[in-house]
Design an enzyme around this catalytic site. Structure first.
Site, PDB file in Angstrom:
ATOM      1  N   SER A 189       0.872  -1.179   0.000  1.00 41.40           N
ATOM      2  CA  SER A 189       0.000   0.000   0.000  1.00 41.40           C
ATOM      3  C   SER A 189       0.903   1.221   0.000  1.00 41.40           C
ATOM      4  CB  SER A 189      -0.927  -0.011   1.217  1.00 41.40           C
ATOM      5  OG  SER A 189      -0.201  -0.216   2.410  1.00 41.40           O
ATOM      6  N   GLU A 246       1.241   5.491   0.726  1.00 39.50           N
ATOM      7  CA  GLU A 246       0.678   6.665   1.397  1.00 39.50           C
ATOM      8  C   GLU A 246       1.139   7.942   0.696  1.00 39.50           C
ATOM      9  OE1 GLU A 246       0.668   6.576   5.715  1.00 39.50           O
ATOM     10  OE2 GLU A 246       1.358   8.648   5.723  1.00 39.50           O
ATOM     11  N   THR A 269      -2.965  11.334   3.593  1.00 43.17           N
ATOM     12  CA  THR A 269      -2.886  11.876   4.953  1.00 43.17           C
ATOM     13  C   THR A 269      -3.758  13.111   5.096  1.00 43.17           C
ATOM     14  OG1 THR A 269      -1.009  13.286   4.449  1.00 43.17           O
ATOM     15  CG2 THR A 269      -0.516  11.073   5.264  1.00 43.17           C
ATOM     16  N   TYR A 270      -3.963  13.449   6.356  1.00 47.78           N
ATOM     17  CA  TYR A 270      -4.776  14.598   6.674  1.00 47.78           C
ATOM     18  C   TYR A 270      -3.984  15.487   7.615  1.00 47.78           C
ATOM     19  CZ  TYR A 270      -8.115  17.460   9.016  1.00 47.78           C
ATOM     20  OH  TYR A 270      -8.749  18.534   9.549  1.00 47.78           O
ATOM     21  N   HIS A 328      -7.030   9.444   5.544  1.00 46.30           N
ATOM     22  CA  HIS A 328      -6.687   9.472   6.971  1.00 46.30           C
ATOM     23  C   HIS A 328      -7.670  10.441   7.625  1.00 46.30           C
ATOM     24  CE1 HIS A 328      -2.248   8.051   6.648  1.00 46.30           C
ATOM     25  NE2 HIS A 328      -2.942   7.615   5.619  1.00 46.30           N
ATOM     26  N   GLY A 371      -4.366  12.060  15.879  1.00 51.25           N
ATOM     27  CA  GLY A 371      -3.727  13.318  15.462  1.00 51.25           C
ATOM     28  C   GLY A 371      -2.897  13.849  16.620  1.00 51.25           C
ATOM     29  N   ASP A 372      -2.036  14.795  16.310  1.00 54.38           N
ATOM     30  CA  ASP A 372      -1.199  15.387  17.362  1.00 54.38           C
ATOM     31  C   ASP A 372      -1.941  16.515  18.050  1.00 54.38           C
ATOM     32  OD1 ASP A 372       1.125  13.814  17.294  1.00 54.38           O
ATOM     33  OD2 ASP A 372       1.651  14.731  15.357  1.00 54.38           O
ATOM     34  N   ARG A 374      -6.935  -2.014  22.233  1.00 51.81           N
ATOM     35  CA  ARG A 374      -8.255  -1.354  22.300  1.00 51.81           C
ATOM     36  C   ARG A 374      -8.736  -0.948  20.904  1.00 51.81           C
ATOM     37  NH1 ARG A 374      -6.939   1.142  27.307  1.00 51.81           N
ATOM     38  NH2 ARG A 374      -5.774   2.742  26.194  1.00 51.81           N
ATOM     39  N   GLN A 376       4.548   2.991  12.537  1.00 52.06           N
ATOM     40  CA  GLN A 376       5.425   4.133  12.354  1.00 52.06           C
ATOM     41  C   GLN A 376       6.673   3.622  11.637  1.00 52.06           C
ATOM     42  OE1 GLN A 376       6.148   7.086  11.887  1.00 52.06           O
ATOM     43  NE2 GLN A 376       5.784   8.029  13.890  1.00 52.06           N
ATOM     44  N   PHE A 408      12.509  14.309  11.684  1.00 56.37           N
ATOM     45  CA  PHE A 408      11.316  13.466  11.912  1.00 56.37           C
ATOM     46  C   PHE A 408      11.566  12.479  13.039  1.00 56.37           C
ATOM     47  CE2 PHE A 408       9.510  13.142   7.271  1.00 56.37           C
ATOM     48  CZ  PHE A 408       8.862  14.347   7.435  1.00 56.37           C
ATOM     49  N   HIS A 419       3.697  -1.201   3.825  1.00 55.54           N
ATOM     50  CA  HIS A 419       3.087   0.110   3.573  1.00 55.54           C
ATOM     51  C   HIS A 419       4.233   1.097   3.323  1.00 55.54           C
ATOM     52  CE1 HIS A 419      -0.037   3.247   4.033  1.00 55.54           C
ATOM     53  NE2 HIS A 419       0.851   3.945   4.709  1.00 55.54           N
ATOM     54  N   ARG A 436       6.537  10.485  -3.936  1.00 58.71           N
ATOM     55  CA  ARG A 436       7.490  10.150  -5.000  1.00 58.71           C
ATOM     56  C   ARG A 436       7.406   8.649  -5.259  1.00 58.71           C
ATOM     57  NH1 ARG A 436      10.216  14.801  -6.479  1.00 58.71           N
ATOM     58  NH2 ARG A 436       9.714  16.290  -4.873  1.00 58.71           N
TER      59      ARG A 436
HETATM   60  C1  LIG Z   1       0.522   5.141   9.801  1.00 56.02           C
HETATM   61  C2  LIG Z   1       0.397   6.523  10.417  1.00 56.02           C
HETATM   62  C3  LIG Z   1      -0.327   7.505   9.725  1.00 56.02           C
HETATM   63  C4  LIG Z   1      -0.505   8.789  10.297  1.00 56.02           C
HETATM   64  N1  LIG Z   1      -1.213   9.724   9.577  1.00 56.02           N
HETATM   65  C5  LIG Z   1      -1.443  10.957  10.122  1.00 56.02           C
HETATM   66  C6  LIG Z   1      -2.217  11.947   9.437  1.00 56.02           C
HETATM   67  O1  LIG Z   1      -2.692  11.726   8.311  1.00 56.02           O
HETATM   68  N2  LIG Z   1      -2.426  13.143  10.050  1.00 56.02           N
HETATM   69  C7  LIG Z   1      -1.927  13.407  11.293  1.00 56.02           C
HETATM   70  O2  LIG Z   1      -2.171  14.514  11.799  1.00 56.02           O
HETATM   71  N3  LIG Z   1      -1.173  12.515  11.976  1.00 56.02           N
HETATM   72  C8  LIG Z   1      -0.922  11.276  11.419  1.00 56.02           C
HETATM   73  N4  LIG Z   1      -0.169  10.351  12.117  1.00 56.02           N
HETATM   74  C9  LIG Z   1       0.421  10.723  13.426  1.00 56.02           C
HETATM   75  C10 LIG Z   1      -0.545  10.500  14.602  1.00 56.02           C
HETATM   76  O3  LIG Z   1      -1.689  11.324  14.465  1.00 56.02           O
HETATM   77  C11 LIG Z   1       0.206  10.861  15.904  1.00 56.02           C
HETATM   78  O4  LIG Z   1       1.250   9.936  16.121  1.00 56.02           O
HETATM   79  C12 LIG Z   1      -0.654  11.029  17.130  1.00 56.02           C
HETATM   80  O5  LIG Z   1       0.131  11.645  18.136  1.00 56.02           O
HETATM   81  C13 LIG Z   1      -1.199   9.719  17.708  1.00 56.02           C
HETATM   82  O6  LIG Z   1      -2.200   9.219  16.944  1.00 56.02           O
HETATM   83  P1  LIG Z   1      -2.759   7.715  17.237  1.00 56.02           P
HETATM   84  O7  LIG Z   1      -3.890   7.506  16.314  1.00 56.02           O
HETATM   85  O8  LIG Z   1      -1.667   6.751  17.251  1.00 56.02           O
HETATM   86  O9  LIG Z   1      -3.302   7.961  18.721  1.00 56.02           O
HETATM   87  P2  LIG Z   1      -3.812   7.004  19.921  1.00 56.02           P
HETATM   88  O10 LIG Z   1      -3.860   5.578  19.469  1.00 56.02           O
HETATM   89  O11 LIG Z   1      -5.055   7.618  20.399  1.00 56.02           O
HETATM   90  O12 LIG Z   1      -2.642   7.140  20.961  1.00 56.02           O
HETATM   91  C14 LIG Z   1      -2.149   8.423  21.335  1.00 56.02           C
HETATM   92  C15 LIG Z   1      -1.404   8.340  22.657  1.00 56.02           C
HETATM   93  O13 LIG Z   1      -2.340   8.250  23.724  1.00 56.02           O
HETATM   94  C16 LIG Z   1      -2.080   7.098  24.513  1.00 56.02           C
HETATM   95  N5  LIG Z   1      -3.412   6.601  24.941  1.00 56.02           N
HETATM   96  C17 LIG Z   1      -4.331   5.984  24.192  1.00 56.02           C
HETATM   97  N6  LIG Z   1      -5.453   5.729  24.904  1.00 56.02           N
HETATM   98  C18 LIG Z   1      -5.226   6.211  26.144  1.00 56.02           C
HETATM   99  C19 LIG Z   1      -6.008   6.272  27.336  1.00 56.02           C
HETATM  100  N7  LIG Z   1      -7.242   5.777  27.379  1.00 56.02           N
HETATM  101  N8  LIG Z   1      -5.451   6.863  28.407  1.00 56.02           N
HETATM  102  C20 LIG Z   1      -4.220   7.386  28.375  1.00 56.02           C
HETATM  103  N9  LIG Z   1      -3.430   7.360  27.264  1.00 56.02           N
HETATM  104  C21 LIG Z   1      -3.929   6.780  26.169  1.00 56.02           C
HETATM  105  C22 LIG Z   1      -1.334   6.146  23.586  1.00 56.02           C
HETATM  106  O14 LIG Z   1      -0.543   5.221  24.303  1.00 56.02           O
HETATM  107  C23 LIG Z   1      -0.489   7.132  22.808  1.00 56.02           C
HETATM  108  O15 LIG Z   1       0.633   7.544  23.542  1.00 56.02           O
HETATM  109  C24 LIG Z   1       0.067   9.078  11.571  1.00 56.02           C
HETATM  110  C25 LIG Z   1       0.808   8.100  12.237  1.00 56.02           C
HETATM  111  C26 LIG Z   1       0.982   6.835  11.677  1.00 56.02           C
HETATM  112  C27 LIG Z   1       1.814   5.797  12.394  1.00 56.02           C
END
Ligand SMILES: Cc1cc2nc3c(=O)[nH]c(=O)nc-3n(C[C@H](O)[C@H](O)[C@H](O)COP(=O)(O)OP(=O)(O)OC[C@H]3O[C@@H](n4cnc5c(N)ncnc54)[C@H](O)[C@@H]3O)c2cc1C
Length: 295
Positions: free
Chosen positions: A25, A27, A58-59, A87, A118-119, A170, A182, A222, A272, A278
């Site tokens: 796949s 991205e 991505t978003y 995304h 998201g961050d 979960r 990642q 990064f 992936h 590119r």
């Molecule tokens: C394949 C991939 C694609 C991505 N694409 C994008 C994109 O398109 N746009 C973008 O903005 N970002 C993207 N990201 C980055 C991502 O949004 C960030 O890494 C973000 O900080 C975490 O997202 P997550 O979905 O992993 O979060 P989560 O799975 O919600 O986890 C976030 C953090 O919270 C902790 N956590 C989870 N549940 C709980 C709880 N109940 N209590 C306490 N802590 C908890 C987890 O351990 C983790 O540290 C991508 C990352 C990857 C690996």
């Protein structure tokens, strides 16, 4: 000893040449200039004949440009046979907005979403909503195929490796169909993580996210941000090439193909690619994995 090593290399290469049923796949990110737009569509055209399982777009969370992701998804649907997965992040949208968006996507023919938290913007309080909540919400709206993020070297905000693993569980229990990792360069870290996922009862593929390196200085930034270990050997590989993009590309392709070889030997079937829009490097790695047009 040298002979033994040569045999190992030969075994890896032989194994690579006999691979079957590898899924890939790709991205992409939404372009923000006409020139980048051209690069993106050229890359999609080049990679489409490899019949990826899906492509994702991505978003940019918090940038208010969700529309740009939609536009790319719509055009991929209109012009290609590819399955396009947007995304989606939850940090900058209310649950009602996310539900509305899920309905719109479904109506537009989107069947696969990469669901992320998201961050959280600097200075903002933790919203206490997580990707698992988004997976649940999306599944409540429609039976989407859902991919989520996984962190072999632990998400930077996680309180422990174990709690981060439980978080992935979960997301899968809420209905995620696959995890995309990642990027990483420490193959052992990925393999150990995969074992720990299996031991924790996480029964979906942990698809390795492969980042073909072309811009080493950017990679260092990064990696620092995402807390990814950059091994010494990688520093050594790219050392002295800051002004030599052509050699960097050859070295980067070699690094990625070597990684793919070892991963394939360890039974990884799905890859992936973080293409950065590119095609060239991802195409070469796919070729080495036996993923070729018409095959
Ligand atoms: C394949 C991939 C694609 C991505 N694409 C994008 C994109 O398109 N746009 C973008 O903005 N970002 C993207 N990201 C980055 C991502 O949004 C960030 O890494 C973000 O900080 C975490 O997202 P997550 O979905 O992993 O979060 P989560 O799975 O919600 O986890 C976030 C953090 O919270 C902790 N956590 C989870 N549940 C709980 C709880 N109940 N209590 C306490 N802590 C908890 C987890 O351990 C983790 O540290 C991508 C990352 C990857 C690996």
């Amino acid at each position: 000893m040298a002979f033994h090593h040569a045999q190992q290399v030969e075994a890896l290469n032989e194994r690579l040449s006999s691979l079957k049923d590898i899924n890939v796949s790709f991205e992409f990110f939404p372009p923000n200039s006409p020139a980048m737009e051209e690069t993106l569509w050229g890359s999609i055209e080049r990679l489409a004949p490899l019949k990826p399982k899906f492509v994702s777009v991505t978003y940019g969370a918090n940038s208010g440009v969700r529309d740009r992701t939609h536009k790319v998804i719509e055009r991929i649907h209109a012009e290609t046979e590819l399955q396009a997965a947007p995304h989606l992040t939850l940090v900058d949208a209310s649950n009602d907005e996310l539900r509305e968006l899920a309905r719109q996507y479904w109506a537009q023919g989107v069947r696969h979403i990469v669901a992320l938290r998201g961050d959280v913007p600097a200075g903002q309080p933790n919203p206490n909503r997580y990707a698992a909540d988004l997976v649940k919400l999306l599944k409540e709206e429609h039976d989407f195929e859902i991919s989520v993020a996984a962190y072999p070297e632990v998400h930077p905000e996680a309180t422990s490796a174990q709690s981060d693993l439980v978080n992935l569980k979960r997301k899968v229990d809420a209905g995620a169909n696959r995890a995309i990792s990642q990027f990483f360069f420490d193959i052992d870290a990925y393999l150990r993580y995969r074992d720990r996922c299996a031991a924790a009862g996480i029964d979906v593929e942990i698809v390795p996210g492969i980042l073909p390196v072309t811009n080493y200085q950017q990679l260092l930034k990064f990696s620092d941000f995402a807390k990814i270990r950059v091994p010494n050997w990688l520093h050594h590989m790219f050392d002295g090439l800051d002004d030599d993009p052509a050699t960097r590309k050859l070295v980067g392709a070699n690094v990625a193909i070597e990684m793919a070889k070892v991963l394939a030997k360890e039974g990884v079937n799905d890859f992936h690619f973080y293409t950065l829009n590119r095609a060239e490097m991802s195409y070469a790695i796919c070729h080495a994995l036996g993923v070729r047009p018409g095959v």
